[in-house]
Scaffold this motif. Sequence first.
Motif, PDB file in Angstrom:
ATOM      1  N   LEU A 157       0.860  -1.184   0.000  1.00  0.00           N
ATOM      2  CA  LEU A 157       0.000   0.000   0.000  1.00  0.00           C
ATOM      3  C   LEU A 157       0.892   1.229   0.000  1.00  0.00           C
ATOM      4  CD1 LEU A 157      -2.926   1.158   0.273  1.00  0.00           C
ATOM      5  CD2 LEU A 157      -2.506   1.202   2.757  1.00  0.00           C
ATOM      6  N   LEU A 158       0.806   2.035  -1.051  1.00  0.00           N
ATOM      7  CA  LEU A 158       1.577   3.280  -1.146  1.00  0.00           C
ATOM      8  C   LEU A 158       0.933   4.315  -0.230  1.00  0.00           C
ATOM      9  CD1 LEU A 158       3.861   4.889  -2.616  1.00  0.00           C
ATOM     10  CD2 LEU A 158       2.103   5.569  -4.281  1.00  0.00           C
ATOM     11  N   THR A 159       1.657   4.713   0.832  1.00  0.00           N
ATOM     12  CA  THR A 159       1.098   5.654   1.810  1.00  0.00           C
ATOM     13  C   THR A 159       1.679   7.055   1.683  1.00  0.00           C
ATOM     14  OG1 THR A 159       2.780   5.033   3.452  1.00  0.00           O
ATOM     15  CG2 THR A 159       0.687   3.801   3.473  1.00  0.00           C
ATOM     16  N   ASP A 160       2.928   7.153   1.189  1.00  0.00           N
ATOM     17  CA  ASP A 160       3.602   8.443   1.040  1.00  0.00           C
ATOM     18  C   ASP A 160       4.257   8.475  -0.334  1.00  0.00           C
ATOM     19  OD1 ASP A 160       3.539   7.563   3.864  1.00  0.00           O
ATOM     20  OD2 ASP A 160       4.529   9.457   4.296  1.00  0.00           O
ATOM     21  N   LEU A 161       4.195   9.626  -0.984  1.00  0.00           N
ATOM     22  CA  LEU A 161       4.789   9.791  -2.308  1.00  0.00           C
ATOM     23  C   LEU A 161       5.683  11.022  -2.284  1.00  0.00           C
ATOM     24  CD1 LEU A 161       4.580   8.685  -5.313  1.00  0.00           C
ATOM     25  CD2 LEU A 161       2.970  10.561  -5.690  1.00  0.00           C
ATOM     26  N   PHE A 162       6.939  10.867  -2.688  1.00  0.00           N
ATOM     27  CA  PHE A 162       7.811  12.032  -2.785  1.00  0.00           C
ATOM     28  C   PHE A 162       7.351  12.900  -3.952  1.00  0.00           C
ATOM     29  CE2 PHE A 162      10.768   9.408  -0.247  1.00  0.00           C
ATOM     30  CZ  PHE A 162      11.045  10.345   0.752  1.00  0.00           C
ATOM     31  N   SER A 163       7.429  14.209  -3.755  1.00  0.00           N
ATOM     32  CA  SER A 163       6.828  15.148  -4.699  1.00  0.00           C
ATOM     33  C   SER A 163       7.469  15.122  -6.084  1.00  0.00           C
ATOM     34  CB  SER A 163       6.903  16.576  -4.139  1.00  0.00           C
ATOM     35  OG  SER A 163       8.249  16.941  -3.871  1.00  0.00           O
ATOM     36  N   SER A 164       8.679  14.561  -6.192  1.00  0.00           N
ATOM     37  CA  SER A 164       9.360  14.529  -7.486  1.00  0.00           C
ATOM     38  C   SER A 164       8.886  13.396  -8.387  1.00  0.00           C
ATOM     39  CB  SER A 164      10.874  14.390  -7.272  1.00  0.00           C
ATOM     40  OG  SER A 164      11.155  13.180  -6.582  1.00  0.00           O
ATOM     41  N   THR A 165       7.993  12.555  -7.886  1.00  0.00           N
ATOM     42  CA  THR A 165       7.528  11.428  -8.696  1.00  0.00           C
ATOM     43  C   THR A 165       6.008  11.430  -8.785  1.00  0.00           C
ATOM     44  OG1 THR A 165       7.767   9.046  -9.039  1.00  0.00           O
ATOM     45  CG2 THR A 165       7.385   9.793  -6.777  1.00  0.00           C
ATOM     46  N   THR A 166       5.457  10.423  -9.431  1.00  0.00           N
ATOM     47  CA  THR A 166       4.003  10.310  -9.609  1.00  0.00           C
ATOM     48  C   THR A 166       3.558   8.882  -9.295  1.00  0.00           C
ATOM     49  OG1 THR A 166       4.159   9.649 -11.934  1.00  0.00           O
ATOM     50  CG2 THR A 166       4.053  12.033 -11.468  1.00  0.00           C
ATOM     51  N   ILE A 167       2.277   8.730  -9.066  1.00  0.00           N
ATOM     52  CA  ILE A 167       1.726   7.400  -8.825  1.00  0.00           C
ATOM     53  C   ILE A 167       1.958   6.511 -10.039  1.00  0.00           C
ATOM     54  CG2 ILE A 167      -0.427   6.111  -8.498  1.00  0.00           C
ATOM     55  CD1 ILE A 167      -1.458   8.514  -6.874  1.00  0.00           C
TER      56      ILE A 167
END
Length: 221
Positions: free
Chosen positions: A189-199
Amino acid sequence: MGLGAEARNRLAKRAAVEISDGMLVNLGIGIPSLVPNHLRADHRVMFHAENGIVGMGSTPAMGLEDAHLCNAGGLPITIREGASFCDSTIAFGMIRRGRVDVTILGALQVSEYGDLANWIVPGKRVPGMGGAMELAAKAKKVIVLMEYGDRNGISKLVKECTLPLTAKRCVHMVITELGVFSVTPEGLLLTDLFSSTTIEEVKNRTEAYVQVSSDLCILNE
């Protein structure tokens, strides 16, 4: 190619969020060893090493290393007030009795159900899996800090590990330069995403199936 110092510290800083005062925490070599640098100066966390130290501090400044103080990977450390020393049998006894609250390890592969492979590099001679097997099986929470892909860019988050396992279904959380994943009974489960990337990038680069949290947190870099 490997992560640069800034990216490595970004992962260590995110892992530090998972640590609370009063915990006994074990750190693996590599990126995990940077975690103490990202806690408050007055924190009340005791860092444990398999070679017999409880109470490791931050990395010493260059030129201020003490040749008598090192972690289990042989890297120089400092110690905090109240630190203690013991032989490795006592250090492993703490692990086997389930006294370690959190262990933060590196990995070569993590499966979508939390299987861990982190001790053998194909074609390289290695001494064995060391303390990772004990820590993965007995620590209350297992966090993996790792680069998202191997040296060929192939996803290290996989459907099923192809390397020899350290332990099965032991990993609770994986922190990479793309984002943070919790291991659930249904998979990653993806809970956090760094702003430099995308889902979309995360899904396209990951061999394992990834679900996205409805409360996805965007992490600034």
